[in-house]
Design a protein around this motif. Structure first.
Motif, PDB file in Angstrom:
ATOM      1  N   ASP A  38      50.883  54.331  34.601  1.00  0.00           N
ATOM      2  CA  ASP A  38      49.778  54.829  33.657  1.00  0.00           C
ATOM      3  C   ASP A  38      48.700  53.775  33.410  1.00  0.00           C
ATOM      4  OD1 ASP A  38      50.910  57.184  33.406  1.00  0.00           O
ATOM      5  OD2 ASP A  38      51.720  56.399  31.380  1.00  0.00           O
ATOM      6  N   SER A  39      49.137  52.385  33.595  1.00  0.00           N
ATOM      7  CA  SER A  39      47.979  51.363  33.556  1.00  0.00           C
ATOM      8  C   SER A  39      47.553  50.842  34.899  1.00  0.00           C
ATOM      9  CB  SER A  39      48.616  50.362  32.782  1.00  0.00           C
ATOM     10  OG  SER A  39      48.989  50.742  31.328  1.00  0.00           O
ATOM     11  N   THR A  40      47.800  51.380  35.926  1.00  0.00           N
ATOM     12  CA  THR A  40      47.571  50.763  37.284  1.00  0.00           C
ATOM     13  C   THR A  40      45.907  50.522  37.315  1.00  0.00           C
ATOM     14  OG1 THR A  40      49.502  51.714  38.358  1.00  0.00           O
ATOM     15  CG2 THR A  40      47.830  50.879  39.753  1.00  0.00           C
ATOM     16  N   THR A  41      45.341  51.672  37.038  1.00  0.00           N
ATOM     17  CA  THR A  41      43.732  51.555  37.167  1.00  0.00           C
ATOM     18  C   THR A  41      43.374  50.432  36.608  1.00  0.00           C
ATOM     19  OG1 THR A  41      43.635  53.722  37.911  1.00  0.00           O
ATOM     20  CG2 THR A  41      41.670  52.900  37.336  1.00  0.00           C
ATOM     21  N   ALA A  64      44.619  47.669  35.425  1.00  0.00           N
ATOM     22  CA  ALA A  64      45.151  46.344  35.568  1.00  0.00           C
ATOM     23  C   ALA A  64      44.336  45.925  36.885  1.00  0.00           C
ATOM     24  CB  ALA A  64      46.589  46.624  35.724  1.00  0.00           C
ATOM     25  N   LEU A  65      44.104  46.870  37.964  1.00  0.00           N
ATOM     26  CA  LEU A  65      43.453  46.492  39.149  1.00  0.00           C
ATOM     27  C   LEU A  65      41.928  46.266  38.908  1.00  0.00           C
ATOM     28  CD1 LEU A  65      45.149  48.731  41.870  1.00  0.00           C
ATOM     29  CD2 LEU A  65      45.761  46.573  41.225  1.00  0.00           C
ATOM     30  N   ASN A  66      41.369  46.900  38.091  1.00  0.00           N
ATOM     31  CA  ASN A  66      40.080  46.837  37.747  1.00  0.00           C
ATOM     32  C   ASN A  66      39.908  45.371  37.124  1.00  0.00           C
ATOM     33  OD1 ASN A  66      39.238  49.164  38.645  1.00  0.00           O
ATOM     34  ND2 ASN A  66      39.164  50.081  36.784  1.00  0.00           N
ATOM     35  N   VAL A  67      40.748  44.904  36.215  1.00  0.00           N
ATOM     36  CA  VAL A  67      40.745  43.478  35.538  1.00  0.00           C
ATOM     37  C   VAL A  67      40.816  42.555  36.661  1.00  0.00           C
ATOM     38  CG1 VAL A  67      42.153  41.878  34.207  1.00  0.00           C
ATOM     39  CG2 VAL A  67      41.474  44.328  33.219  1.00  0.00           C
ATOM     40  N   TYR A  68      41.666  42.773  37.391  1.00  0.00           N
ATOM     41  CA  TYR A  68      42.138  41.854  38.631  1.00  0.00           C
ATOM     42  C   TYR A  68      40.676  41.628  39.637  1.00  0.00           C
ATOM     43  CZ  TYR A  68      44.094  39.919  42.991  1.00  0.00           C
ATOM     44  OH  TYR A  68      44.397  38.933  44.150  1.00  0.00           O
ATOM     45  N   ARG A  69      40.305  42.726  39.882  1.00  0.00           N
ATOM     46  CA  ARG A  69      39.305  42.557  40.821  1.00  0.00           C
ATOM     47  C   ARG A  69      37.846  42.102  40.051  1.00  0.00           C
ATOM     48  NH1 ARG A  69      41.087  48.307  43.411  1.00  0.00           N
ATOM     49  NH2 ARG A  69      42.234  47.510  45.117  1.00  0.00           N
ATOM     50  N   ARG A  70      37.643  42.322  38.917  1.00  0.00           N
ATOM     51  CA  ARG A  70      36.486  42.132  38.296  1.00  0.00           C
ATOM     52  C   ARG A  70      36.515  40.574  37.884  1.00  0.00           C
ATOM     53  NH1 ARG A  70      36.962  45.269  34.339  1.00  0.00           N
ATOM     54  NH2 ARG A  70      37.833  43.931  32.650  1.00  0.00           N
ATOM     55  N   GLU A  71      37.556  40.156  37.541  1.00  0.00           N
ATOM     56  CA  GLU A  71      37.980  38.721  37.109  1.00  0.00           C
ATOM     57  C   GLU A  71      38.079  37.640  38.073  1.00  0.00           C
ATOM     58  OE1 GLU A  71      40.248  38.360  33.556  1.00  0.00           O
ATOM     59  OE2 GLU A  71      39.228  40.060  32.447  1.00  0.00           O
ATOM     60  N   GLY A 128      43.514  55.430  49.083  1.00  0.00           N
ATOM     61  CA  GLY A 128      41.942  55.596  48.894  1.00  0.00           C
ATOM     62  C   GLY A 128      41.504  55.547  47.264  1.00  0.00           C
ATOM     63  N   GLN A 129      42.504  56.162  46.394  1.00  0.00           N
ATOM     64  CA  GLN A 129      41.893  56.158  45.131  1.00  0.00           C
ATOM     65  C   GLN A 129      41.985  54.614  44.443  1.00  0.00           C
ATOM     66  OE1 GLN A 129      44.480  58.827  42.526  1.00  0.00           O
ATOM     67  NE2 GLN A 129      44.329  57.625  40.679  1.00  0.00           N
ATOM     68  N   PHE A 130      43.051  53.860  44.879  1.00  0.00           N
ATOM     69  CA  PHE A 130      43.243  52.537  44.074  1.00  0.00           C
ATOM     70  C   PHE A 130      42.675  51.293  45.154  1.00  0.00           C
ATOM     71  CE2 PHE A 130      46.719  55.103  42.331  1.00  0.00           C
ATOM     72  CZ  PHE A 130      46.136  54.645  41.052  1.00  0.00           C
ATOM     73  N   GLY A 131      41.793  51.921  46.333  1.00  0.00           N
ATOM     74  CA  GLY A 131      41.201  50.882  47.032  1.00  0.00           C
ATOM     75  C   GLY A 131      42.027  50.051  47.718  1.00  0.00           C
ATOM     76  N   VAL A 132      43.451  50.307  48.359  1.00  0.00           N
ATOM     77  CA  VAL A 132      44.378  49.421  48.821  1.00  0.00           C
ATOM     78  C   VAL A 132      44.477  49.610  50.291  1.00  0.00           C
ATOM     79  CG1 VAL A 132      45.231  48.814  46.948  1.00  0.00           C
ATOM     80  CG2 VAL A 132      46.381  50.694  48.324  1.00  0.00           C
TER      81      VAL A 132
END
Length: 349
Positions: free
Chosen positions: A204-207, A209-216, A309-313
């Motif tokens: 449920d929190s994947t999107t 968490a990955l946005n936080v990681y990529r942004r920061e 594709g949805q998660f960009g991996v």
């Protein structure tokens, strides 16, 4: 849409009711060999303790066994639960593994103790809470100790004490940060480390968490840009019906775990088909079946492509959750091997 995709494996070394620990390990060795032959990128083992259905208790030992039985695939931990272990011990273990299998070792580190307080106390004499709080410092210690130049520690006397995980390292393991919360995403981004969010059990929190990681993300000496992959539970067979039958034992096991039922070895397909479940457990299984990859090869591959594709991996790590039929040999894992073969045919070059 992701066009080029790499596949990897996460293995808990499941022990079903017809197996001994030795049988389960032999089956996983065969699975790792097949993954190596098929062109999978990496093969990771987890750390769990005192569970009747899981033989993956000691990642460094298992990594040595699996790496020695394969020739190309990267082998690593998914992950070592760092609060359970002294950083120097982990650095020494993985320094030796990298020396033995250069360029093939991954060290995935997790922050949670991953077990009950009794197990934590038996693994380490220090308290679990303090070790969890020291996680960032311990990661820094491990990466410094693994570096060929080693680390220097300041003693209370004011003198410097030099220390290395291994005397003359030429290569180092690839160190990954694992997590199932936003905390791990922040830390991996701050340290410039490759990062994996535990989508296979905390999707449920994947999107976020990955946005936080990529942004920061802040580039580091070892990593110039964010690097991550997606983890998924998968049961893939020649028919959708067979894939569901093979997945049902694992789904029942997870439903029992989450409803407080004492755990046992993993059921066979026949035992799962005859099992009686509560309405709450059946509801949990329905949710799992909607989130897991369960189906024939083309359906499963299409869904994996869509999720990548949805998660960009460009890499997906699969936990092959198939159990086995009662008649299958105890040292074999035909459902899991078939899943890898089917997906490799659909997704790998």
């Amino acid at each position: 849409m992701t066009t080029s995709l790499s596949l990897s494996v996460l293995d808990l070394i499941p022990v079903r009711s017809t197996q001994s620990s030795a049988d389960a390990l032999a089956a996983s060795v065969a699975l790792a060999k097949r993954a190596d032959d098929l062109g999978f990128t990496r093969y990771w083992v987890a750390e769990h303790h005192n569970m009747p259905s899981v033989a993956s208790t000691n990642p460094p030992v298992l990594i040595g066994i699996l790496a020695s039985q394969t020739s190309r695939i990267r082998v690593g931990s998914g992950g070592v639960m760092l609060p359970n272990h002294a950083p120097l011990v982990i650095a020494e273990q993985f320094g030796l593994l990298e020396a033995a299998f250069p360029g093939r070792i991954d060290l995935g580190l997790g922050r949670a103790p991953g077990s009950d307080p009794i197990i934590t106390a038996l693994l380490r004499s220090t308290g679990a809470v303090s070790e969890v709080n020291d996680f960032p410092r311990n990661i820094g210690d491990i990466t410094a100790l693994l570096h060929p130049e080693g680390a220097a520690f300041e003693l209370t006397s004011g003198k410097s004490y030099e220390l290395r995980a291994t005397p003359s390292a030429q290569t180092v393991p690839e160190v990954w940060l694992l997590g199932s919360s936003e905390y791990s995403a922040h830390l991996a981004a701050e340290r410039g480390m490759p990062y994996v969010f535990a989508n296979h059990f905390s999707g449920d929190s994947t999107t976020h968490a990955l946005n936080v990681y990529r942004r920061e993300f802040t580039p580091s000496e070892t990593l110039a840009a964010p690097r991550t992959f997606l983890t998924l539970n998968a049961s893939v067979a020649d028919t959708a019906e067979e894939a569901m039958a093979l997945a049902l034992p694992q789904m029942q096991h997870m439903a029992k775990l989450r409803s407080g039922v004492p755990l046992s070895a993993l059921s066979t397909v026949e035992e799962a088909a005859a099992a009686e479940l509560t309405p709450a457990q059946r509801e949990m299984i329905e949710r799992m079946s909607a989130n897991w990859i369960i189906g024939d090869a083309q359906t499963a591959a299409s869904r994996i492509r869509d999720l990548a594709g949805q998660f960009g991996v460009d890499e997906v790590m699969l936990q092959p959750v198939a159990s086995a039929h009662a008649a299958d040999g105890p040292t074999t894992t035909p459902g899991r091997i078939r899943a890898l073969e089917l997906l490799a045919a659909e997704l790998l070059p």
